[in-house]
Scaffold this motif. Structure first.
Motif, PDB file in Angstrom:
ATOM      1  N   ASN A   8       0.732  -1.220  -0.100  1.00 18.19           N
ATOM      2  CA  ASN A   8       0.074   0.199  -0.052  1.00 18.19           C
ATOM      3  C   ASN A   8       0.902   1.240   0.024  1.00 18.19           C
ATOM      4  OD1 ASN A   8      -2.449   1.422   0.326  1.00 18.19           O
ATOM      5  ND2 ASN A   8      -3.215  -0.172   1.820  1.00 18.19           N
TER       6      ASN A   8
ATOM      7  N   THR B  76      -0.614   4.318   0.605  1.00 16.84           N
ATOM      8  CA  THR B  76      -1.285   5.139   1.549  1.00 16.84           C
ATOM      9  C   THR B  76      -0.666   5.003   2.883  1.00 16.84           C
ATOM     10  OG1 THR B  76      -2.965   3.758   1.825  1.00 16.84           O
ATOM     11  CG2 THR B  76      -3.395   5.291   0.173  1.00 16.84           C
ATOM     12  N   PRO B  77      -0.389   6.004   3.660  1.00 19.65           N
ATOM     13  CA  PRO B  77       0.107   6.145   4.847  1.00 19.65           C
ATOM     14  C   PRO B  77      -0.725   5.647   6.091  1.00 19.65           C
ATOM     15  CG  PRO B  77      -0.274   8.324   4.415  1.00 19.65           C
ATOM     16  CD  PRO B  77      -1.088   7.331   3.294  1.00 19.65           C
ATOM     17  N   ASN B  78      -1.975   4.919   5.725  1.00 20.91           N
ATOM     18  CA  ASN B  78      -2.771   4.456   6.805  1.00 20.91           C
ATOM     19  C   ASN B  78      -2.090   3.472   7.798  1.00 20.91           C
ATOM     20  OD1 ASN B  78      -5.104   5.698   6.006  1.00 20.91           O
ATOM     21  ND2 ASN B  78      -5.885   4.148   4.534  1.00 20.91           N
ATOM     22  N   LEU B  79      -1.562   2.370   7.531  1.00 18.81           N
ATOM     23  CA  LEU B  79      -0.646   1.493   8.401  1.00 18.81           C
ATOM     24  C   LEU B  79       0.538   1.279   7.777  1.00 18.81           C
ATOM     25  CD1 LEU B  79      -1.572  -0.270  10.759  1.00 18.81           C
ATOM     26  CD2 LEU B  79      -2.069  -1.847   9.545  1.00 18.81           C
ATOM     27  N   PRO B  80       1.490   2.080   8.253  1.00 21.61           N
ATOM     28  CA  PRO B  80       3.132   2.162   7.557  1.00 21.61           C
ATOM     29  C   PRO B  80       3.481   0.844   7.191  1.00 21.61           C
ATOM     30  CG  PRO B  80       2.823   3.645   9.424  1.00 21.61           C
ATOM     31  CD  PRO B  80       1.560   2.875   9.526  1.00 21.61           C
TER      32      PRO B  80
ATOM     33  N   LEU C 210       2.334  -1.647   5.845  1.00 19.36           N
ATOM     34  CA  LEU C 210       1.737  -1.947   4.754  1.00 19.36           C
ATOM     35  C   LEU C 210       2.630  -1.530   3.487  1.00 19.36           C
ATOM     36  CD1 LEU C 210      -2.219  -1.846   5.329  1.00 19.36           C
ATOM     37  CD2 LEU C 210      -0.584  -3.898   5.541  1.00 19.36           C
TER      38      LEU C 210
ATOM     39  N   LEU D  19      -4.056  -5.931   3.164  1.00 19.91           N
ATOM     40  CA  LEU D  19      -5.125  -6.319   4.059  1.00 19.91           C
ATOM     41  C   LEU D  19      -6.539  -6.892   3.546  1.00 19.91           C
ATOM     42  CD1 LEU D  19      -5.126  -4.128   7.368  1.00 19.91           C
ATOM     43  CD2 LEU D  19      -4.392  -6.352   7.017  1.00 19.91           C
TER      44      LEU D  19
ATOM     45  N   PHE E 228       4.403  -7.204  10.930  1.00 17.76           N
ATOM     46  CA  PHE E 228       3.766  -7.321   9.634  1.00 17.76           C
ATOM     47  C   PHE E 228       2.492  -8.427   9.845  1.00 17.76           C
ATOM     48  CE2 PHE E 228       3.664  -8.931   5.067  1.00 17.76           C
ATOM     49  CZ  PHE E 228       3.917  -7.947   4.425  1.00 17.76           C
ATOM     50  N   PRO E 229       1.366  -7.999   8.652  1.00 14.69           N
ATOM     51  CA  PRO E 229       0.169  -8.542   8.981  1.00 14.69           C
ATOM     52  C   PRO E 229       0.488 -10.297   8.584  1.00 14.69           C
ATOM     53  CG  PRO E 229      -0.241  -6.593   7.883  1.00 14.69           C
ATOM     54  CD  PRO E 229       1.066  -6.585   8.123  1.00 14.69           C
TER      55      PRO E 229
ATOM     56  N   CYS F 158      -8.861  -7.631   9.608  1.00 13.77           N
ATOM     57  CA  CYS F 158      -9.327  -6.282   9.232  1.00 13.77           C
ATOM     58  C   CYS F 158      -9.133  -6.029   7.818  1.00 13.77           C
ATOM     59  CB  CYS F 158      -8.625  -5.379  10.208  1.00 13.77           C
ATOM     60  SG  CYS F 158      -9.146  -3.606   9.777  1.00 13.77           S
ATOM     61  N   HIS F 159      -9.940  -5.503   6.981  1.00 11.38           N
ATOM     62  CA  HIS F 159      -9.736  -5.383   5.644  1.00 11.38           C
ATOM     63  C   HIS F 159      -9.522  -3.928   5.280  1.00 11.38           C
ATOM     64  CE1 HIS F 159     -11.031  -9.351   5.489  1.00 11.38           C
ATOM     65  NE2 HIS F 159     -12.210  -9.355   5.394  1.00 11.38           N
TER      66      HIS F 159
ATOM     67  N   SER G  38      -7.077  -0.969   5.764  1.00 10.80           N
ATOM     68  CA  SER G  38      -5.887  -0.298   6.413  1.00 10.80           C
ATOM     69  C   SER G  38      -6.046   1.108   7.219  1.00 10.80           C
ATOM     70  CB  SER G  38      -4.690  -0.159   5.440  1.00 10.80           C
ATOM     71  OG  SER G  38      -5.415   0.635   4.594  1.00 10.80           O
TER      72      SER G  38
ATOM     73  N   GLN H 131      -5.186   0.952  11.227  1.00  9.49           N
ATOM     74  CA  GLN H 131      -4.170   1.908  11.934  1.00  9.49           C
ATOM     75  C   GLN H 131      -4.768   2.705  13.094  1.00  9.49           C
ATOM     76  OE1 GLN H 131      -1.391   2.616  11.910  1.00  9.49           O
ATOM     77  NE2 GLN H 131      -1.127   4.886  11.938  1.00  9.49           N
TER      78      GLN H 131
ATOM     79  N   ARG I  72      -2.076  -7.804  16.130  1.00  9.00           N
ATOM     80  CA  ARG I  72      -1.444  -8.194  14.946  1.00  9.00           C
ATOM     81  C   ARG I  72      -2.524  -8.441  13.914  1.00  9.00           C
ATOM     82  NH1 ARG I  72       3.326 -12.590  13.690  1.00  9.00           N
ATOM     83  NH2 ARG I  72       3.933 -11.411  11.659  1.00  9.00           N
ATOM     84  N   PHE I  73      -2.431  -7.908  12.746  1.00  7.69           N
ATOM     85  CA  PHE I  73      -3.492  -8.117  11.667  1.00  7.69           C
ATOM     86  C   PHE I  73      -3.406  -9.221  10.942  1.00  7.69           C
ATOM     87  CE2 PHE I  73      -3.408  -3.574  13.093  1.00  7.69           C
ATOM     88  CZ  PHE I  73      -4.599  -3.274  13.565  1.00  7.69           C
TER      89      PHE I  73
ATOM     90  N   LEU J   2      -4.979 -10.741   6.969  1.00  7.20           N
ATOM     91  CA  LEU J   2      -5.963 -10.491   5.796  1.00  7.20           C
ATOM     92  C   LEU J   2      -7.295 -10.909   5.919  1.00  7.20           C
ATOM     93  CD1 LEU J   2      -4.557 -10.624   2.462  1.00  7.20           C
ATOM     94  CD2 LEU J   2      -6.855 -11.905   2.847  1.00  7.20           C
TER      95      LEU J   2
END
Lengths: 370, 95
Positions: free
Chosen positions: A22, A24-28, A30, A49, A114-115, B60-61, B63, B67, B92-93, B95
């Protein structure tokens, strides 16, 4: 973590995997790719995600471990390297990359942040030819809705039934349906793959040279395995509209004509269509054995092209959005067909485009009501 | 009449070998409650999955939502500790 691999291998893997990361800076975290060195090779993974991609490449692993690195930076840097062999060593929070005379260190994050990519669920499994799946996705994904307020159509339907995979997508103005043969069939199952995931799957299978793709799905997840690449996506929860009845079994009027000529005529007429409406009129004449494509714009002028066609049925006229017609003709051309069949019942019923020699693909367009 | 405390029940469960599962289930329920109350609009996109090594794994789908949960991870852990007595180290997440 310490490993060595070829620039070609890691560059290819980052091309496949890196784009999911990703921006986008939502969740760095990613924005990073996961590098995992283990006995079987080097695993490179990324996720946003919604979609996850994992690829294993060959390499010499001297010390096992995992770490995450900004995807864009790593991909851009590796792409520039000319050295064949790349040695990577993790020291504290820096990945040292040695390639010939170039030494670089890139700051990253611990892999614990990391997810997790889920294990692949194998409730329903099928095998399909990669080229066929690529063609099917190309032909259908263009019709999927990008509006996520109606999630049930914001994706591509995968319907596994009777040794066939039917792909279908619609944005409620047009619908594309493609039927493919499965190489290894399983039980009947229907899922909706989100639009972005379908696009990403298409991009990935276009980059691979594997002959077969394994498709594994459950009620919540779709996974595709193409050689060393594993693609996982969540699914759209919902029921795809029952669209079968809107596909005309036989149109009262059918015109068969050359794809390239019709495409040019439609694009020409499009220049004179009304802004925002994008309307063009198709007039099929059985007596003249011709189709006329015309449009009128009060400010710009008008255009009319008469095309020779093999017409069966009665005279009919209907108005369509030229963008949808252009998309439809282009998708019929992908069937390696030089001619397209246009089926129109009347000015208020949906029109259908397909290739006569291979009717596995149908493209339905709703007319613009005058 | 003597009442049975939560501690007694847990001790009995530990004897039968079910304590960990029951505790994990309590944690998941507490996390679910926290997420539903604090992220009600996105609750369809969030699902607590399991606890492993003091880490709660959440599906969680989105982001952006992930966050926001991350930013409030300490608050979530504190809530879980208060509700169940279990210490969580982080989120922790998946997908």
């Amino acid at each position: 973590m310490k490993f060595s691999c070829t620039q070609e291998n890691i560059n290819y893997a980052l091309t496949i995997v890196g784009r999911i990361a990703n921006r986008t800076p939502n969740l760095p975290i990613l924005q990073n790719v996961l590098l995992e060195a283990k006995a079987g090779g080097i695993v490179i993974a990324s996720t946003n995600l919604e979609i996850g991609v994992r690829m294993t490449i060959r390499g010499k692993v001297e010390q096992e471990g995992k770490f995450t690195i900004p995807a864009q930076l790593l991909a851009n840097y590796i792409n520039l390297l000319s050295a064949e062999r790349i040695d990577c060593v993790l020291e504290k929070k820096n990945l040292h990359i040695n390639a010939g005379s170039q030494q670089t260190q890139i700051k990253g994050e611990e892999a614990t942040e990391f997810p997790l990519l889920p294990d692949i669920e194998r409730e329903h499994s099928y095998t399909i030819n990669r080229v066929a799946l690529e063609l099917g996705l190309q032909q259908t994904v263009i019709a999927a809705s990008v509006d996520e307020t109606r999630p049930e159509i914001a994706g591509v339907l995968f319907s596994f039934q009777n040794n066939k995979l039917t792909l279908a997508a619609t944005d409620s103005y047009r619908l594309a349906e493609k039927k493919l043969d499965l190489e290894q069939a399983g039980d009947e199952h229907k899922i909706i793959l989100p639009y972005r995931a379908a696009q990403e799957l298409l991009r990935i299978i276009q980059l691979t040279k594997i002959d077969h793709v394994a498709v594994l799905c459950s009620d919540t997840q779709l996974a595709c395995i193409a050689g060393e690449i594993e693609f996982v996506s969540r699914l759209v929860e919902g029921v795809f509209p029952e669209y079968e009845q809107i596909i005309p079994s036989q149109s009262s009027t059918e015109a068969e004509l050359d794809c390239a000529t019709l495409l040019k005529a439609v694009k020409g007429a499009a220049l004179f269509s009304k802004v925002g409406i994008n309307d063009i009129e198709l007039v099929i004449s059985a007596a003249q054995q011709a189709m006329t494509v015309r449009s009128t714009n009060a400010q710009l002028g008008e255009n009319s092209t008469v095309l020779p066609a093999q017409v069966r049925g009665q005279d009919v006229r209907a108005v369509f959005n030229y963008r949808y017609v252009v998309d439809g003709i282009q998708q019929v051309q992908r069937q390696t067909s030089t001619t397209v069949c246009c089926g129109v019942a009347d000015s208020t019923s949906p029109g259908v485009l397909y290739a006569k020699k291979d009717p596995s693909f149908h493209y339905i367009i709703m007319p613009i009501k005058q | 009449m003597q009442s049975i405390s939560r501690h007694d029940i847990l001790r009995r469960l530990r004897q039968t070998g079910l304590a960990e599962q029951v505790q994990a289930s309590e944690v998941l329920q507490a996390v679910q409650l926290f997420l539903r109350s604090e992220f009600s609009q996105a609750s369809q996109d969030i699902e607590p999955l399991y606890v492993r090594g003091q880490i709660i794994v959440i599906r969680c789908h989105q982001s952006a939502v992930a966050q926001r949960i991350n930013e409030r991870a300490d608050e979530l852990c504190a809530y879980v500790y208060q509700a169940t007595g279990v210490t969580l180290a982080g989120v922790r997440f998946q997908l």
